[in-house]
Design an enzyme around this catalytic site. Structure first.
Site, PDB file in Angstrom:
ATOM      1  N   HIS A 156       8.626  45.421  -4.688  1.00 31.54           N
ATOM      2  CA  HIS A 156       7.342  45.986  -5.110  1.00 31.54           C
ATOM      3  C   HIS A 156       6.388  46.047  -3.922  1.00 31.54           C
ATOM      4  O   HIS A 156       6.167  45.059  -3.224  1.00 31.54           O
ATOM      5  CB  HIS A 156       6.753  45.148  -6.252  1.00 31.54           C
ATOM      6  N   GLU A 159       3.551  43.499  -2.995  1.00 31.81           N
ATOM      7  CA  GLU A 159       3.884  42.071  -2.996  1.00 31.81           C
ATOM      8  C   GLU A 159       4.259  41.625  -1.586  1.00 31.81           C
ATOM      9  O   GLU A 159       5.385  41.214  -1.299  1.00 31.81           O
ATOM     10  CB  GLU A 159       4.979  41.820  -4.039  1.00 31.81           C
ATOM     11  N   GLU A 355       8.888  34.299  -8.368  1.00 32.46           N
ATOM     12  CA  GLU A 355       7.531  34.849  -8.304  1.00 32.46           C
ATOM     13  C   GLU A 355       6.745  33.840  -7.475  1.00 32.46           C
ATOM     14  O   GLU A 355       6.460  32.735  -7.941  1.00 32.46           O
ATOM     15  CB  GLU A 355       6.922  34.979  -9.703  1.00 32.46           C
TER      16      GLU A 355
HETATM   17  O1  0X9 Z   1       8.301  42.858 -13.579  1.00 32.24           O
HETATM   18  C1  0X9 Z   1       8.976  42.553 -12.590  1.00 32.24           C
HETATM   19  O2  0X9 Z   1       9.753  43.321 -12.061  1.00 32.24           O
HETATM   20  C2  0X9 Z   1       8.867  41.142 -12.017  1.00 32.24           C
HETATM   21  N1  0X9 Z   1       7.512  40.697 -11.995  1.00 32.24           N
HETATM   22  S1  0X9 Z   1       6.454  41.388 -10.954  1.00 32.24           S
HETATM   23  O3  0X9 Z   1       5.129  40.877 -11.255  1.00 32.24           O
HETATM   24  N2  0X9 Z   1       6.811  40.916  -9.499  1.00 32.24           N
HETATM   25  O4  0X9 Z   1       6.556  42.782 -11.071  1.00 32.24           O
HETATM   26  C3  0X9 Z   1       9.603  40.177 -12.913  1.00 32.24           C
HETATM   27  C4  0X9 Z   1      11.023  40.456 -13.073  1.00 32.24           C
HETATM   28  C5  0X9 Z   1      11.615  39.476 -13.998  1.00 32.24           C
HETATM   29  N3  0X9 Z   1      12.513  40.113 -14.865  1.00 32.24           N
HETATM   30  C6  0X9 Z   1      12.275  40.330 -16.174  1.00 32.24           C
HETATM   31  N4  0X9 Z   1      11.248  39.835 -16.795  1.00 32.24           N
HETATM   32  N5  0X9 Z   1      13.180  41.052 -16.762  1.00 32.24           N
HETATM   33 ZN    ZN Z   2       7.524  42.261  -8.159  1.00 28.85          ZN
END
Ligand code: 0X9
Ligand code: ZN
Length: 407
Positions: A156, A159, A355
């Site tokens: 991302h 980040e 994270e």
């Molecule tokens: O949403 C995401 O891709 C990740 N969080 S972020 O804030 N960095 O965007 C989390 C990915 C974890 N995976 C799932 N929750 N499926």
């Molecule tokens: Zn992310």
């Protein structure tokens, strides 16, 4: 708001604006200059001459260069006060942009030819190379022979800390090896470490290129409806599009037109499929201070109980070092098409998403401060995630063996 707070905020804001603009502001101007002698005088101020006409040049200059040109009595006309900066705001200068990551990786590779190999594993939508650093002792003869761990950052765009941590890990490993750290020597004589610090270089460069952050998340693929960007962490194929991913191209979590529609995710897929010795994987993201393991697309736990326990026990063990919360990815929220569901679901690679810090954006910086926490976090966040990273490298031969060692 009381008066004191008001003055404090105004003062802080003014200070931030002046210090930042002095160093990073660019001016686009027209300067009257008739011949090469005059053009050389202008160039010698340090300003960049962009265009030359018979009686003037166009120039991009910082404030100091602009002053020098004026001091030399050239007639100047400002065309634009602010030119794109193509870099982080000055306060975040320690963060690495694409070219800085690349020169760091090149320098590591050049000075450690027996330990490191630098490869491009593919290209981004906009044609930037996706760089992979591979680290193992006597790399020339032992590449692709040792149990392997894969670390990734920067899926991302905004980040940025998730790029710094794997980049620092690469630097730390080669430095410690060179200094004779016995633990690192032992590890690198039996393991290969694969590090791709920046999965989404187009998005990252877009996020910083105006000098103020764009809060950008996705890659820079042009979408059919005229919008831009696919969420790379929704584009992997395992249970693609089954929840927590959008089919609307304007959405922040657009899953793409089909699984692996993006060159960035395809490059990672191809790489992992070519390197079957990779048994463990860690994908860095920010922020919230979590250690996540599959599944992300469903609340159900992984079917295979040994693998489930391996993820849970390893995550809990790592949490003792970084003090993050260990939990399933779906416990954060259900989202499909992320890297770790695919790497575990399709290839049975024991897979984690971290994270990183901070835990939450702070009030003063608004929600976005979680993504832009400043350079003071780089070092401590790397340090608290070093032991977890070394632990994963150690168990890359057979992660499930942690269950018998542990109990
Ligand atoms: O949403 C995401 O891709 C990740 N969080 S972020 O804030 N960095 O965007 C989390 C990915 C974890 N995976 C799932 N929750 N499926
Ligand atoms: Zn992310």
């Amino acid at each position: 708001m009381n008066l004191f707070k008001y003055i404090l905020i105004t003062f802080t804001a003014l200070f931030a604006v002046t210090t930042q603009s002095d160093v990073t502001q660019r001016f686009y101007l027209k300067v009257e200059a008739k011949d090469s002698f005059q053009r050389t005088l202008i160039a010698n101020t340090g300003a960049a001459i962009e265009g030359v006409d018979s009686d003037y040049v166009t120039v991009i200059a910082n404030r100091e260069e602009l002053m020098l040109i004026r001091k030399l009595n050239f007639k100047t006309t400002l065309l634009e006060t602010q030119y794109s900066l193509f870099n982080f705001p000055i306060k975040d200068d320690p963060y690495h942009n694409y070219h800085e990551v690349l020169s760091n990786l090149e320098q590591i590779a050049l000075s450690n030819p027996h330990l490191v190999r630098l490869e491009s594993i593919g290209k981004s939508v906009e044609g930037l190379d996706l760089w992979m650093l591979r680290i193992t002792e006597d790399v020339e003869s032992n590449i692709d022979t040792r149990a392997s761990a894969l670390f990734l950052g920067g899926h991302h765009a905004r980040e940025h800390l998730s790029v710094e941590v794997p980049l620092q890990l690469a630097n730390w490993l080669v430095d410690q090896y060179a200094q004779g750290n016995l633990r690192v020597k032992q590890l690198l004589s039996q393991r290969e470490v694969h590090i791709i610090p920046m999965v989404n270089p187009d998005g990252l460069e877009y996020d910083i290129k105006t000098g103020s952050y764009q809060l950008w998340r996705k890659n820079r693929a042009p979408n059919a409806n005229g919008t831009v960007g696919v969420d790379l962490n929704r584009n992997y194929s395992y249970q693609w599009g089954t929840g927590g991913a959008s089919s609307n191209p304007s959405s922040e979590t657009f899953k793409g037109p089909h699984p692996f529609s993006e060159p960035e995710t395809t490059a990672i897929k191809n790489y992992i499929e070519k390197h079957s010795l990779i048994k463990i994987l860690l994908s860095f993201h920010t922020f919230s201070e979590l250690i996540l393991y599959p599944w992300g697309h469903t609340d159900q736990p992984i079917n295979d109980n040994t693998d489930y326990q391996t993820h849970v026990k390893m995550a809990q063990h790592m949490a003792k070092w970084n003090k993050y919360k260990a939990t399933s990815a779906s416990d954060l929220y259900i989202a499909s098409g992320d890297l770790t569901d695919w790497s575990y679901g399709t290839h049975k690679i024991i897979s984690f998403t971290f994270e990183l810090d901070p835990k939450a954006g702070n009030f003063w910086g608004g929600a976005s401060s979680g993504f832009y926490p400043g350079p003071s976090l780089i070092d401590p966040v790397f340090k608290k995630n070093l032991e977890p990273s070394l632990f994963l490298i150690e168990y890359a031969d057979n992660p499930q063996r942690f269950l018998s060692v542990h109990e």
